[in-house]
Scaffold this active site. Structure first.
Site, short mmCIF file in Angstrom:
data_model
loop_
_atom_site.label_atom_id
_atom_site.label_comp_id
_atom_site.label_asym_id
_atom_site.label_seq_id
_atom_site.Cartn_x
_atom_site.Cartn_y
_atom_site.Cartn_z
N GLY A 124 0.81 -1.20 0.00
CA GLY A 124 0.00 0.00 0.00
C GLY A 124 0.84 1.25 0.00
O GLY A 124 1.99 1.25 -0.46
N SER A 125 0.29 2.31 0.55
CA SER A 125 0.93 3.62 0.48
C SER A 125 2.15 3.69 1.38
O SER A 125 2.26 2.98 2.38
CB SER A 125 -0.06 4.71 0.89
N VAL B 174 1.20 4.88 5.08
CA VAL B 174 0.68 3.85 5.97
C VAL B 174 1.78 2.83 6.29
O VAL B 174 1.90 2.37 7.43
CB VAL B 174 -0.54 3.15 5.34
N GLY B 175 2.60 2.50 5.30
CA GLY B 175 3.69 1.55 5.53
C GLY B 175 4.67 2.04 6.56
O GLY B 175 5.14 1.27 7.42
N GLU C 220 5.58 -3.55 0.85
CA GLU C 220 5.71 -3.20 -0.57
C GLU C 220 5.02 -1.86 -0.73
O GLU C 220 3.79 -1.76 -0.74
CB GLU C 220 5.04 -4.25 -1.45
N CYS D 62 1.69 0.88 -8.36
CA CYS D 62 2.91 1.30 -7.69
C CYS D 62 4.10 1.33 -8.63
O CYS D 62 5.16 1.84 -8.27
CB CYS D 62 3.20 0.40 -6.49
#
Length: 475
Positions: free
Chosen positions: A231-232, A235-236, A253, A287
């Site tokens: 995800g973003s 957030v990661g 990722e 991505c």
């Protein structure tokens, strides 16, 4: 067409069930706004039950032979193959992608199951050089335990399978939280496949719900042996910071501002055609989409003209119509974010050559010229159908400008393949392609260990590109 899976329920311990809260939300077709189903709004209680079920099931699943686990994956693949046409349309409706994108997504999910099925049976470890004469050293692959998987909405099937399939193959059990924008194709369908395959209860669990409730609860759960998040970057980073406090292992990722370099000796028409795929495939919502087009001054005018002609000719519409080159963006929030980046960059001096407008979720493919490294169109991962062009003086400046931001996949265009390879090796990206884009050569063959996982793909033969990437005068 009515979906065979109109309701996304929780799948815990081998049973479909409602959320403990009893709450549901609508699943919306992105192109039309029509309600095409519902999904259960799971939360912390449901996540706890799913993790407990996975924990109880894991020893028995790991104790099965590799061929027995592989057989379960094979049956899951058979489910996807049997329902391929319907799942392609379900993906189109939930993600807003055109048919070619949806077919690739479902087919890639099947291929990942098949790859993991083989990997589970072909190698259980290694025979190592002994540290002393007369000794025997062996290593064996053992499962981690319970894996939590949080997936995004853009490629919900294959991005889930990339983690789920190998996790199951090697004896782990899984709790999956799919994105709330794609809970049927990204969650319910996988649960149906697991039930069809006869996986033992608790081996594979799905908790649908919103990020703040179900997603946060899974990311913070101490019963996981690994959390896999796609995800973003924002957030990661938050997940990584939280996990560091208790040394919980995570695999991330995340996104990046990928670069598309066009050198002064490039085949500009080839580069412009590849740019359509690199920046506009699935409306740029991947991505690995090219967020920055870094072009040397000698070919800049030719390149800008070439990509503008191509982008202006593309058809934007309902993927189910069969005539659209691009579909809608996934949500109003995503559309507003893309448009804000474009507007802010224009206010700073960027020039819109085509696009920059929208109708509902349908955003016109946009070419921005005069983009400088301080503009949002350069610094942000746009995640929309926008091609920002930044002009540099030479190769050295192109490399320096590209390496200033985190990247996943880059492209380099040069008529001199040795030069292209040399530039590719200097770029800090996981994958770099020479005279190619989105090839994903290394997706199934990345070197693990204490190295940067870089894959350099070299295009030696003429590319077969979709017709919509060509100069409109030649279509």
């Amino acid at each position: 067409m009515t979906s065979q899976f109109p309701v996304a329920q929780l799948y815990i311990d081998g049973t479909f069930r409602p959320a403990s809260s009893g709450r549901t939300a609508d699943v919306v077709e992105k192109a039309t706004g029509a309600v095409i189903g519902t999904y259960a709004l799971g939360g912390a209680v449901d996540v706890g039950r799913a993790v407990a079920a996975a924990r109880a099931a894991q020893p028995g699943w790991a104790a099965l032979s590799a061929p027995e686990r592989a057989a379960g994956l094979r049956r899951m693949a058979e489910f996807f193959q049997a329902h391929h046409a319907e799942l392609v349309e379900q993906s189109m409706r939930e993600t807003g992608g055109v048919r070619a994108k949806a077919e690739d997504e479902v087919s890639t999910g099947i291929r990942q199951l098949q790859i993991s099925m083989i990997q589970a049976s072909e190698n259980a470890g290694d025979l190592l050089p002994p540290y002393k004469a007369g000794k025997l050293s062996m290593s064996r692959a053992v499962p981690l335990g319970v894996i939590g998987v949080i997936t995004p909405w853009n490629y919900p099937v294959n991005l889930a399978m990339r983690a789920v399939a190998p996790a199951l193959a090697f004896g782990n059990t899984v709790v999956l939280k799919p994105a709330e924008l794609t809970p049927i194709i990204g969650g319910q369908v996988l649960a149906e496949a697991a039930r069809f395959a006869g996986l033992p209860p608790g081996v594979f669990n799905v908790v649908t719900g919103d990020g703040l409730d179900a997603g946060h609860a899974l990311a913070e759960h101490t019963g996981l042996d690994l959390l896999d998040f796609t995800g973003s970057r924002e957030v990661g980073l938050a997940i990584a910071a939280s996990a560091a406090a208790t040394l919980r292992p995570v695999r991330l990722e995340l996104g990046g501002s990928n670069a598309f370099l066009v050198l002064d000796d490039a085949d500009v028409d080839l580069a412009a055609s590849c740019a359509m795929i690199a920046s506009l495939e699935y409306q740029g919502q991947t991505c690995i989409s090219a967020s920055r087009h870094i072009v040397t001054r000698a070919v800049a005018d030719h390149y800008v003209d070439a990509v503008t002609r191509r982008a202006a000719a593309l058809r934007v519409g309902d993927p189910m119509s069969g005539t659209a080159d691009l579909g809608p963006l996934v949500s109003t929030r995503q559309r507003d974010r893309v448009h804000a980046i474009v507007q802010a960059s224009v206010e700073m001096g960027a020039e819109v050559l085509t696009g920059g407008t929208f109708d509902e979720l349908f955003y016109r493919p946009t070419v921005l010229a005069k983009v400088t490294p301080d503009m949002p169109a350069f610094t942000e991962e746009i995640f929309g159908p926008v091609l920002p062009v930044t002009v540099v003086d030479d190769e050295e400046e192109a490399v320096a400008v590209a390496n200033g931001l985190p990247m996943l996949m880059n492209s380099v265009f040069s008529a001199d393949l040795i030069r292209g390879l040399s530039v590719a090796e200097r770029l800090d990206a996981g994958e770099v392609h020479v005279n190619d884009a989105h090839a994903r050569h290394g997706a199934d063959d990345q070197m693990a260990g204490f190295t940067k996982r870089q894959w350099i793909g070299l295009q030696r033969t003429p590319l077969t590109l979709p017709s919509w990437t060509a100069d409109p005068a030649t279509r």
